[in-house]
Design a protein around this motif. Structure first.
Motif, mmCIF file in Angstrom:
data_model
loop_
_atom_site.group_PDB
_atom_site.id
_atom_site.type_symbol
_atom_site.label_atom_id
_atom_site.label_comp_id
_atom_site.label_asym_id
_atom_site.label_seq_id
_atom_site.Cartn_x
_atom_site.Cartn_y
_atom_site.Cartn_z
ATOM 1 N N TYR A 85 0.880 -1.066 0.050
ATOM 2 C CA TYR A 85 0.127 0.241 -0.185
ATOM 3 C C TYR A 85 0.727 1.335 -0.160
ATOM 4 C CZ TYR A 85 -3.798 -3.148 1.528
ATOM 5 O OH TYR A 85 -4.886 -3.954 1.651
ATOM 6 N N PRO A 86 0.589 2.221 -0.906
ATOM 7 C CA PRO A 86 1.319 3.497 -0.895
ATOM 8 C C PRO A 86 1.130 4.337 0.473
ATOM 9 C CG PRO A 86 -0.673 3.716 -2.238
ATOM 10 C CD PRO A 86 -0.555 2.211 -1.609
ATOM 11 N N LYS A 87 2.498 5.074 0.451
ATOM 12 C CA LYS A 87 2.401 6.148 1.780
ATOM 13 C C LYS A 87 1.763 7.383 0.849
ATOM 14 C CE LYS A 87 6.328 4.518 4.320
ATOM 15 N NZ LYS A 87 7.343 4.930 5.003
ATOM 16 N N LEU A 88 0.952 7.790 1.622
ATOM 17 C CA LEU A 88 0.157 8.976 0.861
ATOM 18 C C LEU A 88 0.586 10.372 1.603
ATOM 19 C CD1 LEU A 88 -3.398 7.739 1.157
ATOM 20 C CD2 LEU A 88 -1.887 7.225 -0.681
ATOM 21 N N GLY A 89 1.298 10.421 2.780
ATOM 22 C CA GLY A 89 1.583 11.685 3.351
ATOM 23 C C GLY A 89 2.797 12.329 2.578
ATOM 24 N N GLY A 90 2.332 13.556 2.216
ATOM 25 C CA GLY A 90 3.477 14.319 1.505
ATOM 26 C C GLY A 90 3.408 14.077 -0.030
ATOM 27 N N GLN A 91 2.551 13.506 -0.436
ATOM 28 C CA GLN A 91 2.290 13.433 -2.098
ATOM 29 C C GLN A 91 1.884 14.706 -2.582
ATOM 30 O OE1 GLN A 91 3.326 10.927 -4.149
ATOM 31 N NE2 GLN A 91 3.153 9.055 -3.303
ATOM 32 N N HIS A 92 1.848 14.723 -3.845
ATOM 33 C CA HIS A 92 1.160 15.911 -4.416
ATOM 34 C C HIS A 92 -0.182 15.883 -4.541
ATOM 35 C CE1 HIS A 92 5.103 17.742 -6.222
ATOM 36 N NE2 HIS A 92 5.570 16.365 -6.339
ATOM 37 N N THR A 93 -1.063 16.872 -4.231
ATOM 38 C CA THR A 93 -2.256 16.866 -4.136
ATOM 39 C C THR A 93 -2.775 16.695 -5.351
ATOM 40 O OG1 THR A 93 -2.406 19.519 -4.007
ATOM 41 C CG2 THR A 93 -2.438 18.463 -1.809
ATOM 42 N N ASP A 94 -2.434 17.067 -6.481
ATOM 43 C CA ASP A 94 -3.011 16.846 -7.709
ATOM 44 C C ASP A 94 -2.740 15.363 -8.060
ATOM 45 O OD1 ASP A 94 -3.884 19.404 -7.977
ATOM 46 O OD2 ASP A 94 -2.352 19.948 -9.448
ATOM 47 N N TYR A 95 -1.618 14.891 -7.470
ATOM 48 C CA TYR A 95 -1.507 13.158 -7.932
ATOM 49 C C TYR A 95 -2.495 12.476 -7.118
ATOM 50 C CZ TYR A 95 0.064 8.453 -7.510
ATOM 51 O OH TYR A 95 0.131 7.171 -7.642
ATOM 52 N N LEU A 96 -2.748 12.609 -5.863
ATOM 53 C CA LEU A 96 -3.612 12.053 -4.852
ATOM 54 C C LEU A 96 -5.326 12.319 -5.317
ATOM 55 C CD1 LEU A 96 -2.059 12.961 -1.635
ATOM 56 C CD2 LEU A 96 -2.327 10.761 -2.590
ATOM 57 N N ALA A 97 -5.419 13.496 -5.719
ATOM 58 C CA ALA A 97 -6.873 13.639 -6.433
ATOM 59 C C ALA A 97 -7.020 12.935 -7.636
ATOM 60 C CB ALA A 97 -6.988 15.268 -6.728
ATOM 61 N N HIS A 98 -6.127 12.960 -8.560
ATOM 62 C CA HIS A 98 -6.443 12.368 -9.857
ATOM 63 C C HIS A 98 -6.293 10.627 -9.436
ATOM 64 C CE1 HIS A 98 -5.811 15.167 -13.084
ATOM 65 N NE2 HIS A 98 -4.895 15.713 -12.357
ATOM 66 N N ALA A 99 -5.752 10.320 -8.672
ATOM 67 C CA ALA A 99 -5.779 8.904 -8.503
ATOM 68 C C ALA A 99 -7.165 8.404 -7.784
ATOM 69 C CB ALA A 99 -4.627 8.440 -7.441
ATOM 70 N N LEU A 100 -7.577 9.417 -6.989
ATOM 71 C CA LEU A 100 -8.833 9.004 -6.522
ATOM 72 C C LEU A 100 -10.061 9.113 -7.573
ATOM 73 C CD1 LEU A 100 -8.439 10.701 -2.876
ATOM 74 C CD2 LEU A 100 -9.088 8.111 -3.472
ATOM 75 N N GLN A 101 -9.992 10.314 -8.339
ATOM 76 C CA GLN A 101 -10.702 10.280 -9.501
ATOM 77 C C GLN A 101 -10.746 9.164 -10.220
ATOM 78 O OE1 GLN A 101 -9.449 14.241 -10.793
ATOM 79 N NE2 GLN A 101 -11.497 14.950 -10.581
ATOM 80 N N GLU A 102 -9.680 8.539 -10.606
ATOM 81 C CA GLU A 102 -9.648 7.388 -11.541
ATOM 82 C C GLU A 102 -10.190 6.047 -11.006
ATOM 83 O OE1 GLU A 102 -7.991 7.643 -14.781
ATOM 84 O OE2 GLU A 102 -8.982 9.131 -14.420
ATOM 85 N N TYR A 103 -10.052 5.757 -9.724
ATOM 86 C CA TYR A 103 -10.576 4.769 -8.885
ATOM 87 C C TYR A 103 -12.223 4.859 -8.844
ATOM 88 C CZ TYR A 103 -6.210 3.131 -6.777
ATOM 89 O OH TYR A 103 -4.988 2.715 -6.598
ATOM 90 N N ARG A 104 -12.511 6.181 -8.407
ATOM 91 C CA ARG A 104 -13.898 6.252 -8.696
ATOM 92 C C ARG A 104 -14.366 6.209 -9.917
ATOM 93 N NH1 ARG A 104 -16.025 12.486 -7.624
ATOM 94 N NH2 ARG A 104 -14.937 12.532 -9.600
ATOM 95 N N ASN A 105 -13.904 6.668 -10.969
ATOM 96 C CA ASN A 105 -14.501 6.489 -12.516
ATOM 97 C C ASN A 105 -14.253 5.124 -13.002
ATOM 98 O OD1 ASN A 105 -15.185 9.196 -12.103
ATOM 99 N ND2 ASN A 105 -13.376 10.002 -13.020
ATOM 100 N N GLY A 106 -13.553 4.340 -12.551
ATOM 101 C CA GLY A 106 -13.341 2.781 -12.736
ATOM 102 C C GLY A 106 -12.183 2.818 -13.772
ATOM 103 N N ASN A 107 -11.578 3.917 -14.207
ATOM 104 C CA ASN A 107 -10.391 4.012 -14.887
ATOM 105 C C ASN A 107 -9.116 3.448 -14.201
ATOM 106 O OD1 ASN A 107 -11.880 5.099 -17.078
ATOM 107 N ND2 ASN A 107 -11.283 7.076 -16.189
ATOM 108 N N ARG A 108 -8.963 3.146 -12.950
ATOM 109 C CA ARG A 108 -7.844 2.666 -12.168
ATOM 110 C C ARG A 108 -8.555 1.643 -11.284
ATOM 111 N NH1 ARG A 108 -3.292 6.155 -9.272
ATOM 112 N NH2 ARG A 108 -1.906 4.569 -8.488
ATOM 113 N N GLU A 109 -7.950 0.373 -11.406
ATOM 114 C CA GLU A 109 -8.977 -0.416 -10.208
ATOM 115 C C GLU A 109 -8.032 -1.177 -9.235
ATOM 116 O OE1 GLU A 109 -10.602 -3.861 -12.879
ATOM 117 O OE2 GLU A 109 -11.407 -1.970 -14.273
#
Length: 146
Positions: A85-109
């Protein structure tokens, strides 16, 4: 080329540059300005995230899995339950937001994350990204590791 022709060519160039500058200045005015632009993430297109709301959301158990972000990613996103599991602390906010959007939209599984992110609103995603992005980074640079 005669001297008069050279002067005319320079004059035309000057007028062209001046016109281009005027056009750029007109485009940078407030007409058509998106008043919500300051409220949006730079690349994720989300509302501005609130760190405090993100911290609360990170500790809230999700309906889909019964887990919170902290349950799997650890305190401040830096102590994952599993080494994969990745460490999320200190990651770029845009990266985290894009990743969550992709999980939500089904583009990342991912078995857990896809379900966990499915019910998140844009504001919740922005808040979570703001919170984890604001935490201390404990991410290791792996350059030269091999």
């Amino acid at each position: 080329m005669s001297r008069a022709a050279m002067i005319n060519a320079k004059h035309c160039l000057f007028v062209s540059v001046l016109a281009a500058c005027a056009a750029l200045a007109a485009c940078s005015g407030d007409e058509g300005h998106d008043s919500n632009a300051e409220q949006r993430s730079s690349s994720a297109g989300l509302p501005k995230g609130q760190i405090e709301a993100g911290e609360k959301q990170a500790n809230t158990k999700g309906e889909a899995t019964g887990q919170s972000c902290i349950d799997c990613h650890g305190a401040e996103g830096n102590d994952p339950l599993d080494a994969t599991y990745p460490k999320l602390g200190g990651q770029h906010t845009d990266y985290l937001a894009h990743a969550l959007q992709e999980y939500r939209n089904g583009n990342r599984e991912h078995a857990l994350m896809s379900n966990q992110a499915q019910g998140l609103t844009d504001q919740q995603i922005a808040d979570l990204a703001a919170y984890f992005g604001s935490r201390p980074a404990q991410i290791r640079d792996l350059s030269g590791a091999h």
